[in-house]
Design an enzyme around this catalytic site. Structure first.
Site, PDB file in Angstrom:
ATOM      1  N   SER A 109       0.831  -1.191   0.000  1.00  0.00           N
ATOM      2  CA  SER A 109       0.000   0.000   0.000  1.00  0.00           C
ATOM      3  C   SER A 109       0.879   1.260   0.000  1.00  0.00           C
ATOM      4  CB  SER A 109      -0.869  -0.036   1.250  1.00  0.00           C
ATOM      5  OG  SER A 109      -1.647   1.108   1.267  1.00  0.00           O
ATOM      6  N   GLY A 110       0.588   2.179  -0.890  1.00  0.00           N
ATOM      7  CA  GLY A 110       1.349   3.434  -0.952  1.00  0.00           C
ATOM      8  C   GLY A 110       2.582   3.339  -1.813  1.00  0.00           C
ATOM      9  N   THR A 114      -1.608   2.542  -7.936  1.00  0.00           N
ATOM     10  CA  THR A 114      -2.705   3.242  -8.590  1.00  0.00           C
ATOM     11  C   THR A 114      -2.166   4.316  -9.535  1.00  0.00           C
ATOM     12  OG1 THR A 114      -4.021   2.791  -6.662  1.00  0.00           O
ATOM     13  CG2 THR A 114      -4.854   4.434  -8.150  1.00  0.00           C
ATOM     14  N   ASN A 178      -0.885   5.555   3.291  1.00  0.00           N
ATOM     15  CA  ASN A 178      -1.196   6.232   2.035  1.00  0.00           C
ATOM     16  C   ASN A 178      -2.482   7.024   2.238  1.00  0.00           C
ATOM     17  OD1 ASN A 178      -1.823   6.956  -0.552  1.00  0.00           O
ATOM     18  ND2 ASN A 178      -1.673   4.910  -1.440  1.00  0.00           N
ATOM     19  N   SER A 181      -5.341   5.381  -0.163  1.00  0.00           N
ATOM     20  CA  SER A 181      -5.082   3.956  -0.356  1.00  0.00           C
ATOM     21  C   SER A 181      -6.313   3.273  -0.951  1.00  0.00           C
ATOM     22  CB  SER A 181      -4.745   3.363   1.005  1.00  0.00           C
ATOM     23  OG  SER A 181      -4.514   1.998   0.868  1.00  0.00           O
ATOM     24  N   SER A 182      -6.073   2.459  -1.983  1.00  0.00           N
ATOM     25  CA  SER A 182      -7.210   1.723  -2.569  1.00  0.00           C
ATOM     26  C   SER A 182      -7.523   0.574  -1.628  1.00  0.00           C
ATOM     27  CB  SER A 182      -6.831   1.153  -3.932  1.00  0.00           C
ATOM     28  OG  SER A 182      -6.024   2.052  -4.615  1.00  0.00           O
ATOM     29  N   GLY A 409      -0.623  -5.339  -2.755  1.00  0.00           N
ATOM     30  CA  GLY A 409       0.540  -6.217  -2.718  1.00  0.00           C
ATOM     31  C   GLY A 409       0.558  -7.009  -1.433  1.00  0.00           C
ATOM     32  N   GLU A 411       0.963  -8.164   2.155  1.00  0.00           N
ATOM     33  CA  GLU A 411       0.828  -7.367   3.380  1.00  0.00           C
ATOM     34  C   GLU A 411       1.356  -8.143   4.565  1.00  0.00           C
ATOM     35  OE1 GLU A 411      -3.153  -5.815   3.806  1.00  0.00           O
ATOM     36  OE2 GLU A 411      -2.781  -4.299   2.254  1.00  0.00           O
TER      37      GLU A 411
HETATM   38  N1  LIG Z   1       5.167   8.047 -10.019  1.00  0.00           N
HETATM   39  C1  LIG Z   1       4.910   8.797  -8.976  1.00  0.00           C
HETATM   40  N2  LIG Z   1       5.423  10.020  -8.902  1.00  0.00           N
HETATM   41  C2  LIG Z   1       5.182  10.810  -7.835  1.00  0.00           C
HETATM   42  N3  LIG Z   1       4.454  10.433  -6.754  1.00  0.00           N
HETATM   43  C3  LIG Z   1       3.930   9.196  -6.755  1.00  0.00           C
HETATM   44  C4  LIG Z   1       4.113   8.331  -7.873  1.00  0.00           C
HETATM   45  N4  LIG Z   1       3.504   7.184  -7.585  1.00  0.00           N
HETATM   46  C5  LIG Z   1       2.922   7.351  -6.366  1.00  0.00           C
HETATM   47  N5  LIG Z   1       3.183   8.548  -5.880  1.00  0.00           N
HETATM   48  C6  LIG Z   1       2.755   9.109  -4.578  1.00  0.00           C
HETATM   49  O1  LIG Z   1       2.459   8.062  -3.696  1.00  0.00           O
HETATM   50  C7  LIG Z   1       1.105   8.121  -3.250  1.00  0.00           C
HETATM   51  C8  LIG Z   1       0.518   6.727  -3.156  1.00  0.00           C
HETATM   52  O2  LIG Z   1       0.391   6.190  -4.426  1.00  0.00           O
HETATM   53  P1  LIG Z   1      -0.743   5.129  -4.805  1.00  0.00           P
HETATM   54  O3  LIG Z   1      -0.621   4.879  -6.232  1.00  0.00           O
HETATM   55  O4  LIG Z   1      -2.063   5.620  -4.324  1.00  0.00           O
HETATM   56  O5  LIG Z   1      -0.339   3.914  -3.959  1.00  0.00           O
HETATM   57  P2  LIG Z   1      -1.005   2.477  -3.954  1.00  0.00           P
HETATM   58  O6  LIG Z   1      -2.079   2.486  -4.971  1.00  0.00           O
HETATM   59  O7  LIG Z   1       0.091   1.557  -4.273  1.00  0.00           O
HETATM   60  O8  LIG Z   1      -1.488   2.319  -2.583  1.00  0.00           O
HETATM   61  C9  LIG Z   1       0.416   8.937  -4.309  1.00  0.00           C
HETATM   62  O9  LIG Z   1      -0.666   9.617  -3.759  1.00  0.00           O
HETATM   63  C10 LIG Z   1       1.492   9.880  -4.741  1.00  0.00           C
HETATM   64  O10 LIG Z   1       1.575  10.940  -3.854  1.00  0.00           O
HETATM   65 MG   LIG Z   2      -4.025   2.156  -4.836  1.00  0.00          MG
END
Ligand SMILES: Nc1ncnc2c1ncn2[C@@H]1O[C@H](COP(=O)(O)OP(=O)(O)O)[C@@H](O)[C@H]1O
Ligand SMILES: [Mg+2]
Length: 1057
Positions: A109-110, A114, A178, A181-182, A409, A411
């Site tokens: 997560s984070g 996404t 995050n 977080s999804s 992923g 956990e």
């Molecule tokens: N390629 C990227 N460039 C800059 N910041 C990113 C990038 N990918 C993720 N982040 C930062 O990390 C945070 C969490 O990403 P996210 O995709 O929501 O995580 P996940 O879906 O894996 O939980 C985003 O809100 C953003 O601030």
């Molecule tokens: Mg996500």
């Protein structure tokens, strides 16, 4: 390879872009490489075609339109690693080779999963076709993200032409890891037509974390939509939903203790999410239905139950805040007593009868929570289905697809429960798929290329998958059995069952197993699984409950019987006609089915992997915590990835591309190789001394076992490139200078020719000028000579003429002398004079001017008669004056004489004279001649001939006083009379007047100077002064009277004295 030697490390300075080339392949080197790249803002690294993405937690310029177009239609290894590169590769394989694709994004997560999925969609949206329909589909696909996924916080992709992905969602929440977080897994299949333009898609959701609806840990939030609704909805809408604006009013939003996130504008996001829903195709009433259910969940959370004891001694409960239920029922359209009944009781149905049991307060609360979770999670599933309805491909025809799997992923928490177990199972399956597909691919490639397959050592996690999901013996199967088994079943009985069945399994550990009996790190109520990515300890508490996922049937009935249209759709089991006694499938088995469906789906596609890594736990940019990364590298099995990928040969490339890159390393292949590329590579390797066991020659590709070989070649290439660059520079400089020389020579020729032309022209002009001057002088000289001659000739002609005239004159005179008298000349002249004079006089007679003496005209004479004309004019004027005078009578003549006298005296001397000219001198202004008294007086004094009479102002010389008196002038005297009585005051004989004085100004004064020696009384008084309007007349007449009397004109002084 001895000759290849050299600085292998050189290539490692900026970090290797492909981990397959890592040498030696060790965890430390792996992490170092990631760190080096991360610090150089290179967040992407390859493992073969797998992309590792390290979350930068900051905006990097990696997602601009320029970058997209840089990566578009380029070979994957041509540019630095990027998600765009593998997306482009996948997109082109799908479009051009009809191979369906999927992109599997995993990470904790984070870690940026996404965001990675958005980057993929951004790329696809940018490179696929354009057009109104396509754009609409793209927009709908992109907008599905905000609705389900969520707000974007750090703004990486914001502003990058990526249909604003910020915004709120039903599926995302703030966690400690995050802010967005999804809390569900998502697989999105985007479908394309034969041209590669998106035509629609299908979204599948997995396992929403519904426990979040009723409970959140400290520092976390419930799903964003609750907060967005409360802060974004306008007051009337909130009122219609019977909600209060403050999130703290709702028990379900209070647990985390942080209803507000600094970086998020819930209010704004609510508007955006509503718009997104409209773009996708939600109707206005559907929006209200959705928000009504969201509101109900919040309100149900505020319902409390109080314990009561029933008559029969059993526990029961009663509702404390019934009005909250009433409001919920208003929203849902049901009778509140029905809902209260369903919340407080539970019906147990046997084959013959139905018994109703009271629920204790705890049970009722549990039932309420289950209802809330069910409403929310089913609403979420309905939303997904509704979005699918909108984005589903409407047209027929063959379609290609590209799937994007964004799933939680691995956990590993301090306490791991059923959810982590399920999630980690899913990741095991994905790893299994990865191994299967990568190895299969590898194997297929070796077979296709005719290279011998060598078995490699890597860990295959199929055993773990079996341990979890195997029919009848797997952990999931035992969990189901424990849930369905009649009798007393608890989480502990489930654990005992596991102990008895799995203890021998090498990936299972618990205190019940002999091998880990004394392992104090393992709690008694937990079991541990050694996953491919590490060991995870799961606490069994709640496993049965969560797997059962029970919602009492009474509540399903109650929900179905509501008039709210959505509830009937999402609680179909509540329909009394359809209800059966069969238990619904457990959560575990449902998930297993859907994961297997997913795996089947993914297996039909070409997989592409993105492994997301989080560099630190603080969401801080630039911070790379090795331990945290190492942990993820381990459980993502990245080392395994590299090993599998290198399960034979670390590097392979098509001969043409390989030769093209390295042909400069051998003089035979440089600059041109005329044989086949394969022969060229063989010649190159022979020259470089690469041993046969270090490489294999496939049909179309060269395989290199050890990355070191490649590094050496890269180093040599680098050195060679420098030589080549020098060579190129040399040749270019030579060419460049020759060009300059040629240009200079050409310029010199040009300048010389222009100069010569200029000089020749100047010479020519000089000669021409000289020639012209010469010509001119010659012509001038000739002309002057001619002129001289002509003048002489003309003189001769003139002289001849004169001589001839004189001669003729002499001849004529000689001939006529005898015929003329000597006096003839003067007589002719005389005659001519007379004739002219006669003619002039005759003409004058005809044009004489009028007889008026004032007429000034006179005919202009010929010059010879000028003086004659002047004389005649004078004579004529005198004559006509004479005639005019003769025409007048005596009185007129007298008057004229007076006027003439006035003119003589005053013309040009007194200012008021000109005014008097037009006035006739009337004389008797008071009609005195008719006065009988005067007649008598005049007889006495002999003054009958009256010339002037008028009232004048006599001025007293002593005091200047003016006295009106009658002044009378007669031919003999000047009389002053009293104007009324006509008594004579003074009488001065005319001859007594010596002279008169006046001023030249406008005044009307006259002074009469009298002779001093006169004997009269009056004369003794001296001069006297009077003023009259007719002063000019008085003076003129007086002068004439005196002149008549004394034959001497008295002097009239006009002066200022
Ligand atoms: N390629 C990227 N460039 C800059 N910041 C990113 C990038 N990918 C993720 N982040 C930062 O990390 C945070 C969490 O990403 P996210 O995709 O929501 O995580 P996940 O879906 O894996 O939980 C985003 O809100 C953003 O601030
Ligand atoms: Mg996500």
């Amino acid at each position: 390879m001895s000759r290849l030697g050299g600085a292998v490390e050189n290539g490692l300075h900026d970090g290797l872009s492909d981990m397959c080339l890592l040498e030696p392949l060790e965890e430390d080197a792996f992490i170092d490489n990631l760190q080096r790249r991360f610090q150089g803002d290179q967040i992407y690294t390859y493992i073969g075609s797998v992309v590792i993405s390290v979350n930068p937690y900051q905006s990097l310029p990696l997602y601009t339109h320029e970058v997209i177009f840089q990566y578009r239609s380029r070979n994957i290894y041509e540019l630095p690693p990027h998600i765009y590169a593998i997306t482009d590769d996948a997109y082109r394989s799908m479009r051009d080779r009809n191979l369906d694709q999927c992109v599997i994004i995993s990470g904790e997560s984070g870690a940026g999963k996404t965001e990675a999925s958005k980057v993929i969609m951004q790329f696809v949206a940018a490179v696929s076709g354009k057009g109104a329909n396509i754009d609409r589909v793209k927009e709908q696909l992109l907008q599905s993200n905000p609705v389900l996924e969520g707000l974007y916080i750090h703004g990486v992709i914001k502003n990058k032409n990526f249909n604003d992905f910020l915004f709120t969602a039903f599926g995302n929440a703030k966690t400690t890891r995050n802010d967005n977080s999804s809390r569900f897994g998502k697989y999105m299949d985007i479908e394309f037509d034969y041209k590669g333009d998106p035509v629609g898609g299908v979204i599948t959701n997995y396992l929403l974390e519904k426990s979040r609806v009723i409970w959140q840990s400290k520092g976390e939030r419930n799903f964003h939509i609750f907060y967005q609704l409360l802060s974004g909805a306008d007051t009337s809408f909130l009122k219609s939903l019977k909600l209060l604006r403050n999130p703290e009013s709702y028990a379900f939003l209070r647990h985390g203790g942080c209803s507000h996130i600094e970086s998020v504008d819930d209010k704004h996001n609510f508007t955006v999410i509503k718009n997104a829903m409209k773009v996708i195709g939600f109707k206005e009433n559907e929006l209200s239905l959705v928000f009504q259910l969201v509101a109900c969940v919040l309100k149900l959370g505020n319902i409390h139950f109080q314990h009561i004891s029933n008559f029969d001694g059993t526990d029961g409960c009663k509702l404390i805040n019934e009005e909250e239920v009433d409001e919920v029922c208003d929203l849902l359209g049901c009778v509140s007593s029905d809902l209260i009944d369903a919340l407080r009781h539970r019906s147990v149905r046997t084959n013959t009868e139905t018994v109703q049991m009271d629920l204790s307060a705890t049970e009722a609360t549990y039932a309420r929570d289950a209802l809330c979770k069910a409403i929310y999670s089913r609403l979420f599933s309905w939303l997904v289905a509704r979005i699918n309805d909108s984005i589903r491909v409407k047209s027929r025809g063959k379609r290609k697809s590209m799937g994007v799997l964004d799933i939680y992923g691995f956990e590993i928490f301090d306490t791991n429960s059923f959810e982590q177990f399920i999630i980690n199972f899913c990741n095991e399956k994905l790893q299994q798929l990865f191994i299967e597909l990568t190895l299969r691919e590898e194997q297929e490639e070796y077979i296709a290329e005719g290279v011998q397959w060598i078995n490699v050592d890597y860990f295959n996690n199929a055993v773990i998958c079996d341990l979890i999901e195997k029919n009848n013996q797997g952990i999931l199967a035992m969990l189901d059995e424990e849930c369905l088994r009649p009798g007393d079943t608890t989480d502990q009985t489930f654990l005992q069952k596991l102990n008895s069945l799995c203890c021998t399994h090498q990936h299972f550990e618990s205190r019940g197993c002999r091998k880990t009996q004394s392992d104090r790190t393992l709690p008694l109520d937990a079991f541990r699984l050694i996953h491919y990515a590490g060991a995870v300890t799961y606490k069994v508490t709640g496993f049965l409950d969560k797997n059962n996922d029970l919602l009492f049937r009474d509540l399903s009935y109650a929900m179905f019987s509501c008039s709210h249209p959505l509830l009937q759709l999402i609680f179909p089991e509540g329909n009394p006609q359809r209800s059966s006694l069969k238990r619904p499938a457990t959560a575990g088995s449902q998930f297993k089915v859907s994961v297997n469906d997913l795996m089947r789906n993914l297996k039909t596609k070409c997989p592409n992997y993105i492994r997301c890594i989080k560099p630190n736990d603080y969401k801080r940019p630039g911070l790379f915590v090795k331990e945290i990364v190492l942990h993820q590298v381990r459980y993502l099995g990245l080392m395994e990835n590299v090993r599998v990928r290198r399960a034979g040969y670390a590097f392979r490339q098509i001969y043409e591309q390989f030769l093209y890159r390295y042909k400069m390393l051998c003089s035979d292949t440089w600059p041109l190789w005329h044989g086949t590329a394969k022969e060229g590579v063989a010649r190159l390797f022979a020259k470089l001394g690469v041993h046969d066991q270090d490489c294999a020659f496939g049909v179309t590709k060269i395989f290199i076992r050890n990355p070191r070989t490649l590094f050496c070649m890269e180093d040599m290439r680098k050195l060679k490139m420098e030589d080549l660059a020098t060579l190129l520079q040399k040749i270019w400089r030579g060419w460049h200078h020759r060009q300059i020389f040629l240009r200079m020579r050409q310029s010199q020729i040009h300048i010389a020719s222009v100069w010569r032309k200029y000089r020749a022209r100047k010479e020519f002009l000089r000669i021409r000028h000289a020639a012209i001057v010469l010509c001119t002088y010659t012509r001038g000289w000739k002309a002057r000579r001619l002129l001289k001659r002509l003048r002489f000739e003309r003189q001769c002609v003139w002289a001849v003429g004169v001589i001839r005239k004189y001669f003729f004159g002499w001849q004529v005179r000689k001939e006529y002398r005898c015929k003329f008298r000597a006096t003839a000349g003067p007589r002719i002249v005389n005659f001519l004079h007379n004739a002219l004079r006669h003619r002039y006089l005759m003409r004058l007679r005809e044009h004489l001017p009028s007889l008026s003496p004032t007429d000034d005209t006179w005919p202009t004479p010929p010059i010879i008669f000028h003086s004659l004309s002047e004389q005649l004019r004078e004579i004529h004027h005198k004559w006509r004056c004479e005639k005019f005078r003769n025409a007048c009578d005596q009185a007129t003549r007298n008057r004229m004489r007076e006027k003439v006298t006035a003119s003589d005296l005053f013309f040009d001397r007194k200012i008021n004279y000109p005014r008097s000219v037009s006035h006739p001198f009337i004389g008797d202004y008071v009609n005195l001649r008719q006065n009988s008294k005067w007649k008598k007086t005049a007889c006495d004094t002999n003054d009958q001939h009256l010339v002037f009479a008028d009232i004048v102002m006599k001025i007293n010389r002593r005091n200047g006083k003016m006295v009106p008196q009658l002044l009378v002038l007669s031919t003999n005297a000047l009389l002053v009379l009293d104007q009324r009585t006509l008594v004579i005051k003074y009488r001065i004989p005319t001859s007594e007047v010596e002279s008169l004085s006046l001023s030249p100004f406008w005044d009307k004064l006259v002074i009469f100077h009298l002779k001093k020696n006169g004997g009269d009384v009056l004369t003794k008084k001296g001069d006297f002064l009077l003023s009259s309007d007719h002063v000019i007349e008085i003076v003129a007449k007086t002068v004439l009277l005196v002149q008549n009397a004394t034959s001497r004109r008295p002097p009239v002084y006009i002066g200022t004295q």
